[in-house]
Design a protein around this motif. Structure first.
Motif, PDB file in Angstrom:
ATOM      1  N   ASN A 343     -28.270 -51.171  -1.330  1.00 39.85           N
ATOM      2  CA  ASN A 343     -29.024 -50.373  -0.362  1.00 39.85           C
ATOM      3  C   ASN A 343     -28.340 -49.045  -0.058  1.00 39.85           C
ATOM      4  O   ASN A 343     -29.001 -48.008   0.032  1.00 39.85           O
ATOM      5  N   LEU A 344     -26.992 -49.078   0.097  1.00 44.61           N
ATOM      6  CA  LEU A 344     -26.281 -47.815   0.358  1.00 44.61           C
ATOM      7  C   LEU A 344     -26.408 -46.868  -0.823  1.00 44.61           C
ATOM      8  O   LEU A 344     -26.656 -45.667  -0.662  1.00 44.61           O
ATOM      9  N   THR A 345     -26.226 -47.399  -2.028  1.00 44.63           N
ATOM     10  CA  THR A 345     -26.352 -46.572  -3.226  1.00 44.63           C
ATOM     11  C   THR A 345     -27.774 -46.030  -3.347  1.00 44.63           C
ATOM     12  O   THR A 345     -27.988 -44.850  -3.647  1.00 44.63           O
ATOM     13  N   ALA A 346     -28.746 -46.894  -3.118  1.00 40.42           N
ATOM     14  CA  ALA A 346     -30.151 -46.493  -3.244  1.00 40.42           C
ATOM     15  C   ALA A 346     -30.516 -45.394  -2.254  1.00 40.42           C
ATOM     16  O   ALA A 346     -31.283 -44.479  -2.587  1.00 40.42           O
ATOM     17  N   HIS A 347     -29.981 -45.450  -1.054  1.00 41.50           N
ATOM     18  CA  HIS A 347     -30.361 -44.437  -0.064  1.00 41.50           C
ATOM     19  C   HIS A 347     -29.870 -43.058  -0.487  1.00 41.50           C
ATOM     20  O   HIS A 347     -30.527 -42.054  -0.222  1.00 41.50           O
ATOM     21  N   TRP A 348     -28.747 -43.001  -1.231  1.00 43.66           N
ATOM     22  CA  TRP A 348     -28.293 -41.710  -1.764  1.00 43.66           C
ATOM     23  C   TRP A 348     -29.131 -41.274  -2.963  1.00 43.66           C
ATOM     24  O   TRP A 348     -29.544 -40.115  -3.056  1.00 43.66           O
ATOM     25  N   LEU A 349     -29.404 -42.189  -3.865  1.00 44.00           N
ATOM     26  CA  LEU A 349     -30.185 -41.823  -5.056  1.00 44.00           C
ATOM     27  C   LEU A 349     -31.588 -41.368  -4.679  1.00 44.00           C
ATOM     28  O   LEU A 349     -32.150 -40.462  -5.312  1.00 44.00           O
ATOM     29  N   ARG A 350     -32.140 -41.971  -3.647  1.00 45.73           N
ATOM     30  CA  ARG A 350     -33.475 -41.542  -3.207  1.00 45.73           C
ATOM     31  C   ARG A 350     -33.425 -40.106  -2.685  1.00 45.73           C
ATOM     32  O   ARG A 350     -34.345 -39.305  -2.934  1.00 45.73           O
ATOM     33  N   GLN A 351     -32.368 -39.761  -1.961  1.00 48.70           N
ATOM     34  CA  GLN A 351     -32.225 -38.394  -1.470  1.00 48.70           C
ATOM     35  C   GLN A 351     -31.992 -37.403  -2.615  1.00 48.70           C
ATOM     36  O   GLN A 351     -32.266 -36.207  -2.474  1.00 48.70           O
ATOM     37  N   MET A 352     -31.508 -37.931  -3.763  1.00 48.26           N
ATOM     38  CA  MET A 352     -31.336 -37.083  -4.954  1.00 48.26           C
ATOM     39  C   MET A 352     -32.622 -37.007  -5.767  1.00 48.26           C
ATOM     40  O   MET A 352     -32.614 -36.573  -6.911  1.00 48.26           O
ATOM     41  N   ASN A 353     -33.728 -37.463  -5.167  1.00 48.95           N
ATOM     42  CA  ASN A 353     -35.064 -37.350  -5.748  1.00 48.95           C
ATOM     43  C   ASN A 353     -35.282 -38.286  -6.932  1.00 48.95           C
ATOM     44  O   ASN A 353     -36.013 -37.972  -7.864  1.00 48.95           O
ATOM     45  N   HIS A 354     -34.650 -39.463  -6.879  1.00 50.51           N
ATOM     46  CA  HIS A 354     -34.908 -40.501  -7.866  1.00 50.51           C
ATOM     47  C   HIS A 354     -35.853 -41.549  -7.281  1.00 50.51           C
ATOM     48  O   HIS A 354     -35.848 -41.806  -6.073  1.00 50.51           O
ATOM     49  N   GLU A 355     -36.647 -42.139  -8.148  1.00 52.47           N
ATOM     50  CA  GLU A 355     -37.511 -43.261  -7.758  1.00 52.47           C
ATOM     51  C   GLU A 355     -36.658 -44.521  -7.815  1.00 52.47           C
ATOM     52  O   GLU A 355     -36.274 -44.965  -8.899  1.00 52.47           O
ATOM     53  N   VAL A 356     -36.364 -45.111  -6.646  1.00 51.46           N
ATOM     54  CA  VAL A 356     -35.334 -46.153  -6.571  1.00 51.46           C
ATOM     55  C   VAL A 356     -35.900 -47.433  -5.965  1.00 51.46           C
ATOM     56  O   VAL A 356     -36.669 -47.401  -5.001  1.00 51.46           O
ATOM     57  N   TYR A 357     -35.473 -48.548  -6.545  1.00 54.93           N
ATOM     58  CA  TYR A 357     -35.854 -49.881  -6.086  1.00 54.93           C
ATOM     59  C   TYR A 357     -34.598 -50.713  -5.865  1.00 54.93           C
ATOM     60  O   TYR A 357     -33.612 -50.563  -6.591  1.00 54.93           O
ATOM     61  N   VAL A 358     -34.658 -51.602  -4.881  1.00 55.71           N
ATOM     62  CA  VAL A 358     -33.583 -52.567  -4.654  1.00 55.71           C
ATOM     63  C   VAL A 358     -34.175 -53.967  -4.775  1.00 55.71           C
ATOM     64  O   VAL A 358     -35.249 -54.249  -4.233  1.00 55.71           O
ATOM     65  N   VAL A 359     -33.484 -54.832  -5.521  1.00 57.44           N
ATOM     66  CA  VAL A 359     -33.916 -56.219  -5.648  1.00 57.44           C
ATOM     67  C   VAL A 359     -33.446 -56.968  -4.404  1.00 57.44           C
ATOM     68  O   VAL A 359     -32.245 -57.042  -4.133  1.00 57.44           O
ATOM     69  N   ASP A 360     -34.374 -57.505  -3.664  1.00 58.82           N
ATOM     70  CA  ASP A 360     -34.069 -58.155  -2.388  1.00 58.82           C
ATOM     71  C   ASP A 360     -33.647 -59.609  -2.567  1.00 58.82           C
ATOM     72  O   ASP A 360     -34.125 -60.302  -3.470  1.00 58.82           O
ATOM     73  N   GLY A 361     -32.792 -60.056  -1.661  1.00 60.88           N
ATOM     74  CA  GLY A 361     -32.525 -61.480  -1.503  1.00 60.88           C
ATOM     75  C   GLY A 361     -31.677 -62.140  -2.554  1.00 60.88           C
ATOM     76  O   GLY A 361     -31.640 -63.379  -2.638  1.00 60.88           O
ATOM     77  N   LEU A 362     -30.971 -61.389  -3.364  1.00 61.14           N
ATOM     78  CA  LEU A 362     -30.140 -62.004  -4.395  1.00 61.14           C
ATOM     79  C   LEU A 362     -28.887 -62.616  -3.784  1.00 61.14           C
ATOM     80  O   LEU A 362     -28.281 -62.076  -2.863  1.00 61.14           O
ATOM     81  N   GLN A 363     -28.493 -63.771  -4.328  1.00 61.97           N
ATOM     82  CA  GLN A 363     -27.280 -64.462  -3.917  1.00 61.97           C
ATOM     83  C   GLN A 363     -26.334 -64.554  -5.112  1.00 61.97           C
ATOM     84  O   GLN A 363     -26.739 -64.339  -6.261  1.00 61.97           O
ATOM     85  N   ALA A 364     -25.096 -64.914  -4.829  1.00 57.11           N
ATOM     86  CA  ALA A 364     -24.105 -65.019  -5.907  1.00 57.11           C
ATOM     87  C   ALA A 364     -24.574 -65.970  -6.997  1.00 57.11           C
ATOM     88  O   ALA A 364     -24.309 -65.747  -8.196  1.00 57.11           O
ATOM     89  N   ALA A 365     -25.302 -67.016  -6.615  1.00 58.84           N
ATOM     90  CA  ALA A 365     -25.751 -68.024  -7.584  1.00 58.84           C
ATOM     91  C   ALA A 365     -26.786 -67.483  -8.556  1.00 58.84           C
ATOM     92  O   ALA A 365     -27.061 -68.097  -9.599  1.00 58.84           O
ATOM     93  N   ASP A 366     -27.383 -66.323  -8.259  1.00 62.57           N
ATOM     94  CA  ASP A 366     -28.385 -65.751  -9.158  1.00 62.57           C
ATOM     95  C   ASP A 366     -27.754 -65.039 -10.356  1.00 62.57           C
ATOM     96  O   ASP A 366     -28.427 -64.781 -11.353  1.00 62.57           O
ATOM     97  N   PHE A 367     -26.477 -64.735 -10.278  1.00 61.75           N
ATOM     98  CA  PHE A 367     -25.805 -63.978 -11.329  1.00 61.75           C
ATOM     99  C   PHE A 367     -25.167 -64.970 -12.306  1.00 61.75           C
ATOM    100  O   PHE A 367     -23.972 -65.260 -12.245  1.00 61.75           O
ATOM    101  N   THR A 368     -25.989 -65.498 -13.196  1.00 65.76           N
ATOM    102  CA  THR A 368     -25.602 -66.670 -13.987  1.00 65.76           C
ATOM    103  C   THR A 368     -25.140 -66.369 -15.405  1.00 65.76           C
ATOM    104  O   THR A 368     -24.563 -67.222 -16.064  1.00 65.76           O
ATOM    105  N   ILE A 369     -25.390 -65.176 -15.908  1.00 67.53           N
ATOM    106  CA  ILE A 369     -25.050 -64.875 -17.296  1.00 67.53           C
ATOM    107  C   ILE A 369     -23.581 -64.478 -17.377  1.00 67.53           C
ATOM    108  O   ILE A 369     -23.152 -63.500 -16.758  1.00 67.53           O
ATOM    109  N   THR A 370     -22.805 -65.243 -18.127  1.00 68.77           N
ATOM    110  CA  THR A 370     -21.361 -65.002 -18.199  1.00 68.77           C
ATOM    111  C   THR A 370     -20.920 -64.414 -19.531  1.00 68.77           C
ATOM    112  O   THR A 370     -19.747 -64.087 -19.698  1.00 68.77           O
ATOM    113  N   THR A 371     -21.841 -64.295 -20.474  1.00 66.12           N
ATOM    114  CA  THR A 371     -21.480 -63.634 -21.733  1.00 66.12           C
ATOM    115  C   THR A 371     -21.347 -62.130 -21.497  1.00 66.12           C
ATOM    116  O   THR A 371     -21.987 -61.564 -20.613  1.00 66.12           O
ATOM    117  N   ALA A 372     -20.534 -61.483 -22.284  1.00 65.80           N
ATOM    118  CA  ALA A 372     -20.290 -60.043 -22.111  1.00 65.80           C
ATOM    119  C   ALA A 372     -21.563 -59.252 -22.398  1.00 65.80           C
ATOM    120  O   ALA A 372     -22.334 -59.587 -23.304  1.00 65.80           O
TER     121      ALA A 372
END
Length: 539
Positions: A343-372
Motif C-alpha cells: 500500500n505504501l509503495t502503491a500510493h507513491w506509484l499512483r502519484q507518479m501517474n501509474h495505474e496501480v493495484y494492490v492484492v488485498d488480504g494476502l497472508q504468509a501462507a499464500d506465498f507457497t512457491i519455493t522454487t527460484a
C-alpha cells in the motif's frame, strides 16, 4: 520472400517523431521508449521516460521487461546504429510493433524535447517535486552530527538497499530499506519524542522515506538527512563501513496500526484493490501490459512467492520505476503479506501517474512457491562449446592464438576474469575485433555463466570466419575448477561504459562530482515543467 532479419534497414521500420511520442505519453497509452545504448551514454542525455535496455542484454531482459509482444516500442540511440540492430532483434524475438525514434537523441533535442542526465530520472525528479510541494523537513549533516554528539534522543534509518548500507553508513544508523520504513519505524522509535532521521546516499530515498512516515501518520518528529551520505561527506564528517544493524520484528499492535495507515493512504491516492478472481483476470488479459511485483524483501521472496510475481522491493521500485516497468501506461500490481509495504509503495506509484493495484488480504501462507524465479528467455543459439580443461590447455600451448572475450559486466570483469581475457561489449563487436592482436586463430567467449556469451556468439559469427567457442559454465566454472583468475582492468577491448558511475556510490568520489550531482537534482523540478509529459501529482 521474407527479408532476412540481418538484412533489415532503417526503411524497414516505421519511424515515430518526438511529437508522436509526446502525444502517446500525454494520452497515457502504453509505450516503451527504449534507449538501447550502454548505461553510461544513456545517463549522459536521454528523454525523461526513455528506459535503458542495452542492446547487449536484449535477449536476457526483453521478455521480463516487455511482457506483451504487441506493445508499442520506440527504439532510440545516439547515432551509433544500435537502434536498428535492437529493433531487428526485438522483431526477431516476436515483438510486432517496433519503430525507430526520428533522429534518436539528437532528433528529440532538435524537435524541442527536454533531455535529462543521470539514471532513474523519473523517480528522482518525482522526489524533488514531492519535497517542493510538501516541504519535506530536513536537517543538514552538521545538525545531525551535533545531535549525535549531544546524545540526543534520535534514531537514524538508512532507506537504501542493505548492500549499500554495508558499504558506508551514517554512524549509529540502522538499515531499513524504503518500503520497510512505515512497517518498522514504530518498533525502532517507540517513544514518540524520539526524532527519526531518514537518510540515503543522495536525496530521493531520504525525501520519499521521510514523507512516507509523515504521510503514514507516524507521530514522532521526522526529518530527512539533507543530501544523504553525499552531504555528510561534503561536510567532512566520518562514515562507518561494514555495519550490519537491521530492523527487529514488528509487534502485532504496531503492524496493525501501520497497515491501517498505509491502506488509508493508498485509498486516498486512488489505488485499486484486487482479490482472487480479479487477479486471475489480469493474469489472463493479453490486451494490456501488466507487471506483477512482490514488494517484500528479497529474502522473503526467496522463501516463498506467488505465481506470476517477481521480486521488486518497494523502496527500489519507487527509486527505479522505469527499469522495473519500462512500459509507460502499463498496469502495476503489488503484493505483500502485511498490508503495509504494498500500500505504501502503491500510493507513491499512483502519484507518479501509474495505474496501480494492490492484492488485498494476502497472508504468509499464500506465498507457497519455493522454487527460484527464473526469467523467461528466448531459445539460446546453437554454439560450439568447450570445457575449462580444454581452454586451459589451449592457453598453455598457444595463448597468442586464442582470444578469450569476456562479456560480463565491467564491474565483474574487474573483480575477476580468466588471465589474458579481454573485456568486450557486445554492442561494440567490430571495434573489439580491431583491438585484438594479429595472430588470433580462434575465439572463446565467456561471461559469468556464459549465458550472455551464447547470444554474443551469434553476432560475432557474422563478423568473422574464425572458429568461435563458448566456455561451458563460463568464468564461474573456471574459478570453481580452481584455475587462476586475475583482477583489474587488464585488457579492455571495449571502454567501461556499460555502467554509469553514480556520484553517490562508493567511497572515493570527488567533492566536485558530488556537489554537481546535488546541483543537478535541485534543477529537476524546473526540467519536469519544461518537459510537461510526466502527469505527476503530489497528495
Amino acid at each position: 520472400m521474407t527479408k532476412n532479419l540481418l538484412q533489415l534497414t532503417i526503411s524497414d521500420f516505421p519511424h515515430r517523431s518526438f511529437l508522436q511520442v509526446r502525444e502517446v505519453l500525454l494520452a497515457g497509452c502504453e509505450i516503451a521508449l527504449l534507449d538501447v545504448r550502454e548505461e553510461d551514454p544513456h545517463a549522459q542525455s536521454h528523454p525523461l521516460f526513455a528506459a535503458n535496455l542495452p542492446y547487449g542484454r536484449i535477449e536476457l531482459d526483453a521478455y521480463t521487461k516487455l511482457p506483451r509482444r504487441d506493445v508499442a516500442i520506440v527504439v532510440l540511440d545516439g547515432g551509433e546504429g544500435l537502434a536498428l540492430a535492437a529493433a531487428s532483434r526485438l522483431r526477431q524475438l516476436g515483438y510486432s510493433d517496433v519503430s525507430l525514434l526520428d533522429g534518436g537523441v539528437d532528433g528529440w533535442r532538435a524537435a524541442g524535447g527536454e533531455l535529462f542526465r543521470d539514471v532513474n530520472v523519473p523517480s528522482k525528479a518525482f522526489g524533488e517535486l514531492v519535497e517542493s510541494v510538501r516541504h519535506t523537513p530536513s536537517l543538514s549533516a552538521q545538525e545531525v552530527q551535533a545531535l549525535i554528539d549531544a546524545g540526543d534522543n534520535i534514531v537514524i534509518l538508512d532507506a537504501r538497499r542493505y548492500d549499500e548500507y554495508q558499504t558506508m553508513s551514517i554512524p549509529g544508523s540502522v538499515s531499513v530499506p524504503g518500503a520497510e520504513l512505515a512497517l518498522r519505524a514504530r518498533e525502532l522509535a517507540p517513544d514518540i519524542n524520539t526524532r527519526i532521521i531518514v537518510n540515503c546516499a543522495g536525496r530521493t530515498r531520504s525525501i520519499i522515506g521521510t514523507q512516507s512516515l509523515i504521510n503514514a501518520g507516524v507521530p514522532n518528529p521526522i526529518a530527512a538527512l539533507r543530501n544523504g551520505t553525499i552531504g555528510w561527506t561534503l561536510a567532512q564528517q566520518k562514515l562507518e563501513h561494514g555495519q550490519s544493524r537491521s530492523y527487529p520484528p514488528t509487534s502485532e499492535a504496531n503492524h496493525q496500526q501501520a497497515a491501517q495507515d498505509a491502506r488509508a493512504l493508498a485509498d486516498r491516492a486512488g489505488v485499486t484493490r484486487l482479490q482472487g478472481t480479479a487477479l486471475k483476470a489480469l493474469y489472463a488479459d493479453v490486451t494490456r501490459t501488466t507487471y506483477f511485483f512482490d514488494v517484500r524483501s528479497p529474502a522473503e521472496f526467496d522463501a516463498g512467492r506467488l505465481p506470476h510475481f517477481r521480486s521488486a522491493p518497494g523502496g527500489q521500485l519507487v527509486q527505479e520505476t522505469e527499469q522495473f516497468a519500462p512500459v509507460r501506461g502499463a498496469r502495476i500490481v503489488l503484493a505483500d503479506n502485511d498490508g503495509v509495504r504494498a500500500n505504501l509503495t502503491a500510493h507513491w506509484l499512483r502519484q507518479m501517474n501509474h495505474e496501480v493495484y494492490v492484492v488485498d488480504g494476502l497472508q504468509a501462507a499464500d506465498f507457497t512457491i519455493t522454487t527460484a524465479w527464473i526469467a523467461e528467455l528466448p531459445p539460446q543459439p546453437q554454439v560450439a562449446e568447450i570445457d575449462v580443461t580444454t581452454l586451459s590447455t589451449w592457453l598453455a600451448d598457444a595463448s597468442e592464438e586464442v582470444a578469450v572475450l569476456d562479456f560480463t559486466s565491467g564491474v565483474n570483469y574487474q573483480k575477476r576474469h580468466i588471465p589474458g581475457a579481454w573485456f568486450a561489449l557486445r554492442s561494440e563487436l567490430p571495434a573489439v575485433l580491431a583491438m585484438l592482436p594479429k595472430g588470433v586463430q580462434r575465439y572463446v567467449l565467456t561471461c559469468g555463466s556464459s549465458l550472455l556469451a551464447r547470444y554474443a556468439a551469434a553476432d560475432l559469427g557474422i563478423l568473422t570466419d574464425l572458429p568461435i567457442h563458448v566456455l561451458n559454465g563460463g568464468t564461474s566454472a573456471w574459478a570453481e575448477a580452481g584455475l587462476p583468475v586475475e583482477s583489474g582492468a587488464t585488457r579492455l577491448a571495449s571502454p567501461l561504459i556499460d555502467r554509469y558511475r553514480r556520484p553517490y556510490e562508493g567511497t572515493d568520489n570527488r567533492a566536485e562530482a558530488m556537489q554537481a550531482y546535488l546541483d543537478w537534482e535541485f534543477g529537476l523540478v524546473d526540467q519536469l515543467g519544461r518537459d510537461g509529459t510526466h502527469g505527476f501529482h503530489v497528495i
